[in-house]
Design a protein around this motif. Structure first.
Motif, mmCIF file in Angstrom:
data_model
loop_
_atom_site.group_PDB
_atom_site.id
_atom_site.type_symbol
_atom_site.label_atom_id
_atom_site.label_comp_id
_atom_site.label_asym_id
_atom_site.label_seq_id
_atom_site.Cartn_x
_atom_site.Cartn_y
_atom_site.Cartn_z
ATOM 1 N N TYR A 25 0.832 -1.211 0.000
ATOM 2 C CA TYR A 25 0.000 0.000 0.000
ATOM 3 C C TYR A 25 0.863 1.257 0.000
ATOM 4 C CZ TYR A 25 -2.920 3.754 1.866
ATOM 5 O OH TYR A 25 -3.538 4.963 2.071
ATOM 6 N N PHE A 26 1.880 1.277 0.861
ATOM 7 C CA PHE A 26 2.760 2.446 0.920
ATOM 8 C C PHE A 26 3.450 2.692 -0.424
ATOM 9 C CE2 PHE A 26 2.921 2.084 5.690
ATOM 10 C CZ PHE A 26 2.483 3.377 5.953
ATOM 11 N N LEU A 27 3.675 1.607 -1.175
ATOM 12 C CA LEU A 27 4.354 1.730 -2.464
ATOM 13 C C LEU A 27 3.397 2.070 -3.600
ATOM 14 C CD1 LEU A 27 6.840 -1.287 -2.290
ATOM 15 C CD2 LEU A 27 7.333 1.131 -1.905
ATOM 16 N N THR A 53 9.865 7.278 2.902
ATOM 17 C CA THR A 53 11.046 6.428 3.024
ATOM 18 C C THR A 53 10.880 5.137 2.241
ATOM 19 O OG1 THR A 53 11.576 7.328 5.206
ATOM 20 C CG2 THR A 53 12.514 5.183 4.648
ATOM 21 N N MET A 54 9.712 4.493 2.372
ATOM 22 C CA MET A 54 9.477 3.243 1.660
ATOM 23 C C MET A 54 9.503 3.443 0.150
ATOM 24 S SD MET A 54 6.555 1.324 3.908
ATOM 25 C CE MET A 54 6.916 0.651 5.532
ATOM 26 N N ARG A 55 8.891 4.513 -0.313
ATOM 27 C CA ARG A 55 8.874 4.771 -1.756
ATOM 28 C C ARG A 55 10.273 5.121 -2.258
ATOM 29 N NH1 ARG A 55 3.845 6.746 -0.020
ATOM 30 N NH2 ARG A 55 4.662 8.824 0.413
ATOM 31 N N VAL A 59 12.476 3.138 -5.160
ATOM 32 C CA VAL A 59 13.072 3.809 -6.317
ATOM 33 C C VAL A 59 14.578 3.538 -6.363
ATOM 34 C CG1 VAL A 59 13.572 6.051 -7.364
ATOM 35 C CG2 VAL A 59 11.295 5.584 -6.453
ATOM 36 N N PHE A 60 15.225 3.575 -5.194
ATOM 37 C CA PHE A 60 16.652 3.242 -5.123
ATOM 38 C C PHE A 60 16.895 1.828 -5.627
ATOM 39 C CE2 PHE A 60 19.283 0.611 -2.194
ATOM 40 C CZ PHE A 60 20.521 0.843 -2.786
ATOM 41 N N PHE A 240 22.619 8.811 2.058
ATOM 42 C CA PHE A 240 21.176 8.777 2.255
ATOM 43 C C PHE A 240 20.531 8.363 0.932
ATOM 44 C CE2 PHE A 240 22.314 11.787 5.707
ATOM 45 C CZ PHE A 240 21.801 11.041 6.770
ATOM 46 N N ILE A 241 19.475 7.578 1.015
ATOM 47 C CA ILE A 241 18.887 6.923 -0.152
ATOM 48 C C ILE A 241 18.741 7.824 -1.379
ATOM 49 C CG2 ILE A 241 16.726 5.924 -1.019
ATOM 50 C CD1 ILE A 241 16.458 4.368 1.533
#
Length: 269
Positions: A25-27, A53-55, A59-60, A240-241
């Motif tokens: 869901y977060f994604l 952060t999750m998204r 992407v990373f 950092f990501i």
């Protein structure tokens, strides 16, 4: 409005929230239900920037998989994978390098069953139910699937999983076992939550994650770097990501530390 469940494997209780579906869901994925979304909103109210952060982490992961494919890697072992949502590792890898092989590993049986259903008929992919702390089992079952040959370079992906392993369970030992199984030319990818650069109130909010039953262990940049022991970090190192090889469509803002997580990719020489 009734939600369709025709994609759900038999035996999965859709009336109970699943950590894997909350992550989906977060994604922005489609493999979740109202009960999962309700829990996600509760977590978001407790932990600032968790969705971002999750998204950012996903992407990373996509950028890194493309990079690894460009380096000639054709075997990907994604540990702590969750549910394969749109644009996941196998889609990126197969698009960049047809013939790539991907094994997804997760300890959550809900994630595993959903993954097997989604990947049914997708060649070059497999799913294992195992814990990141059980490296020997992961290695053995990956080989048994006939998808990963550890005599050839492999990319081990540990994106957003090690911070769920407490110090008492020695995550360093688990990572070392995976590193030792890899031949030269292999890669190790890690992203990990941190308290570095975070104000006290954000760190406290992240620690509230323990109330959800899944506590996050925040680790320093020095601690995360230690997981790459014996490997050479590729540019730009551990950052950092958002700072890891950003694309033009993913510009880095003035505060990349707000995601509260590091990312790095290293090669075994």
């Amino acid at each position: 409005m009734t939600e369709t469940t025709d994609w759900v494997p038999a035996g999965i209780d859709v009336n109970r929230p699943s950590a894997a579906r909350v992550y989906d869901y977060f994604l922005g994925g489609a493999h979740n239900f109202a009960v999962d979304r309700a829990l996600a909103e509760q977590i978001a109210s407790m932990t600032p920037n968790i969705g971002e952060t999750m998204r950012s982490n996903r992407v990373f992961l996509r950028r890194a998989v493309r990079f690894l494919a460009e380096q000639g890697v054709r075997q990907f072992l994604d540990i702590g994978s969750g549910i394969p949502t749109a644009g996941n590792v196998h889609e990126i890898a197969l698009d960049a390098a047809p013939g790539s092989r991907v094994v997804y590993v997760d300890i959550d049986p809900v994630a595993v069953e959903h993954s097997r259903a989604i990947l049914s008929g997708v060649g070059g992919t497999g799913v294992i139910c195992a814990d990141v702390r059980d490296a020997d089992r992961i290695i053995a079952e990956s080989e048994k699937l006939g998808l990963i040959d550890f005599a050839e370079p492999v990319a081990v992906l540990l994106a957003g999983v090690l911070h769920f392993v407490p110090d008492s369970d020695d995550p360093g030992a688990a990572v070392a076992a995976l590193r030792d199984a890899l031949v030269p030319g292999s890669y190790l990818l890690i992203s990990h939550a941190t308290g570095d650069g975070q104000p006290p109130e954000v760190i406290e909010a992240q620690r509230l994650s323990s109330r959800t039953g899944t506590e996050i262990a925040l680790r320093t940049g020095e601690e995360v770097t230690a997981y790459f022991s014996g490997f050479d970090l590729v540019e730009p190192g551990l950052v950092f990501i958002p700072q890891w090889r950003p694309d033009a469509q993913d510009p880095v803002d003035e505060h990349p530390e707000r995601v509260g997580a590091y990312a790095g990719v290293a090669r075994k020489g």
